[in-house]
Design a protein around this motif. Sequence first.
Motif, PDB file in Angstrom:
ATOM      1  N   SER A  61       0.830  -1.205   0.000  1.00 28.00           N
ATOM      2  CA  SER A  61       0.000   0.000   0.000  1.00 28.00           C
ATOM      3  C   SER A  61       0.867   1.259   0.000  1.00 28.00           C
ATOM      4  O   SER A  61       0.564   2.223  -0.705  1.00 28.00           O
ATOM      5  CB  SER A  61      -0.938   0.018   1.213  1.00 28.00           C
ATOM      6  OG  SER A  61      -1.910  -0.989   1.086  1.00 28.00           O
ATOM      7  N   ALA A  62       1.933   1.243   0.778  1.00 32.81           N
ATOM      8  CA  ALA A  62       2.844   2.393   0.801  1.00 32.81           C
ATOM      9  C   ALA A  62       3.483   2.609  -0.576  1.00 32.81           C
ATOM     10  O   ALA A  62       3.619   3.750  -1.038  1.00 32.81           O
ATOM     11  CB  ALA A  62       3.925   2.189   1.867  1.00 32.81           C
ATOM     12  N   MET A  63       3.856   1.509  -1.239  1.00 35.32           N
ATOM     13  CA  MET A  63       4.440   1.631  -2.573  1.00 35.32           C
ATOM     14  C   MET A  63       3.421   2.189  -3.560  1.00 35.32           C
ATOM     15  O   MET A  63       3.752   3.053  -4.382  1.00 35.32           O
ATOM     16  CB  MET A  63       4.962   0.266  -3.036  1.00 35.32           C
ATOM     17  CG  MET A  63       6.170  -0.204  -2.241  1.00 35.32           C
ATOM     18  SD  MET A  63       6.584  -1.925  -2.555  1.00 35.32           S
ATOM     19  CE  MET A  63       7.171  -1.837  -4.231  1.00 35.32           C
ATOM     20  N   LEU A  64       2.187   1.689  -3.506  1.00 32.40           N
ATOM     21  CA  LEU A  64       1.138   2.191  -4.399  1.00 32.40           C
ATOM     22  C   LEU A  64       0.877   3.674  -4.158  1.00 32.40           C
ATOM     23  O   LEU A  64       0.721   4.453  -5.109  1.00 32.40           O
ATOM     24  CB  LEU A  64      -0.156   1.396  -4.211  1.00 32.40           C
ATOM     25  CG  LEU A  64      -0.158  -0.003  -4.805  1.00 32.40           C
ATOM     26  CD1 LEU A  64      -1.387  -0.775  -4.338  1.00 32.40           C
ATOM     27  CD2 LEU A  64      -0.105   0.052  -6.317  1.00 32.40           C
ATOM     28  N   ASP A  65       0.822   4.074  -2.891  1.00 31.68           N
ATOM     29  CA  ASP A  65       0.608   5.482  -2.560  1.00 31.68           C
ATOM     30  C   ASP A  65       1.741   6.351  -3.116  1.00 31.68           C
ATOM     31  O   ASP A  65       1.501   7.424  -3.668  1.00 31.68           O
ATOM     32  CB  ASP A  65       0.505   5.684  -1.046  1.00 31.68           C
ATOM     33  CG  ASP A  65      -0.770   5.113  -0.447  1.00 31.68           C
ATOM     34  OD1 ASP A  65      -1.713   4.779  -1.213  1.00 31.68           O
ATOM     35  OD2 ASP A  65      -0.826   4.981   0.802  1.00 31.68           O
ATOM     36  N   ARG A  66       2.967   5.868  -2.979  1.00 32.00           N
ATOM     37  CA  ARG A  66       4.124   6.629  -3.473  1.00 32.00           C
ATOM     38  C   ARG A  66       4.088   6.743  -4.999  1.00 32.00           C
ATOM     39  O   ARG A  66       4.346   7.807  -5.561  1.00 32.00           O
ATOM     40  CB  ARG A  66       5.428   5.965  -3.008  1.00 32.00           C
ATOM     41  CG  ARG A  66       6.663   6.693  -3.443  1.00 32.00           C
ATOM     42  CD  ARG A  66       6.760   8.068  -2.815  1.00 32.00           C
ATOM     43  NE  ARG A  66       7.947   8.736  -3.324  1.00 32.00           N
ATOM     44  CZ  ARG A  66       7.996  10.015  -3.628  1.00 32.00           C
ATOM     45  NH1 ARG A  66       6.954  10.793  -3.434  1.00 32.00           N
ATOM     46  NH2 ARG A  66       9.097  10.539  -4.094  1.00 32.00           N
ATOM     47  N   MET A  67       3.737   5.658  -5.685  1.00 31.97           N
ATOM     48  CA  MET A  67       3.651   5.711  -7.151  1.00 31.97           C
ATOM     49  C   MET A  67       2.535   6.646  -7.598  1.00 31.97           C
ATOM     50  O   MET A  67       2.703   7.393  -8.572  1.00 31.97           O
ATOM     51  CB  MET A  67       3.465   4.307  -7.730  1.00 31.97           C
ATOM     52  CG  MET A  67       4.730   3.478  -7.682  1.00 31.97           C
ATOM     53  SD  MET A  67       4.571   1.874  -8.496  1.00 31.97           S
ATOM     54  CE  MET A  67       3.902   0.888  -7.165  1.00 31.97           C
ATOM     55  N   ALA A  68       1.411   6.648  -6.886  1.00 32.37           N
ATOM     56  CA  ALA A  68       0.317   7.566  -7.219  1.00 32.37           C
ATOM     57  C   ALA A  68       0.754   9.014  -7.020  1.00 32.37           C
ATOM     58  O   ALA A  68       0.428   9.883  -7.829  1.00 32.37           O
ATOM     59  CB  ALA A  68      -0.917   7.247  -6.377  1.00 32.37           C
TER      60      ALA A  68
END
Length: 159
Positions: free
Chosen positions: A139-146
């Motif tokens: 989730s942290a990775m997805l948030d950072r990519m967004a």
Amino acid sequence: MPHPSSQPDRQRQLMFAMAQVNKQWRRTLDRALAPLGLTQALWLPLLHLERGQGAMRQKDLACSLALDSSSVVRLIDGLQAQGWVERLDDADRRVKRIRLTAAGLLQVEAVKQVVAGVRSEVMQDFPAELLDPVQAALSAMLDRMAALEAADDAAQPDS
């Protein structure tokens, strides 16, 4: 004694493993859903429409599937021919909205049952105590990519 991998090497290996897991998961689901006459091109948009909870704009479906508009038009044509989706008229004729039909909802439920069975089988030996930390990391990775994507979009000049 082997030299421990550097942080960038471990990050690269993790990203590669995630990509491989994603590809293999979709291949596994395609095999499991083949008896229902479904391929990823059919089951994936059905699930996206179901998650949209109601009519979805065609361009939003295209975005969620990472496809261009012309590909989505052909895809929707096929889903409509199966009786799983219907196109809705809108006040703005340029806006195309799609929703699942009753038959489409039944198909989604069949897909979800198969997916749940496959997921249970795939995850049976995954340690329960790792589920939350792995989910948090992803989730942290997805948030950072967004956030990176939003920053990039904001930096682009309007066309």
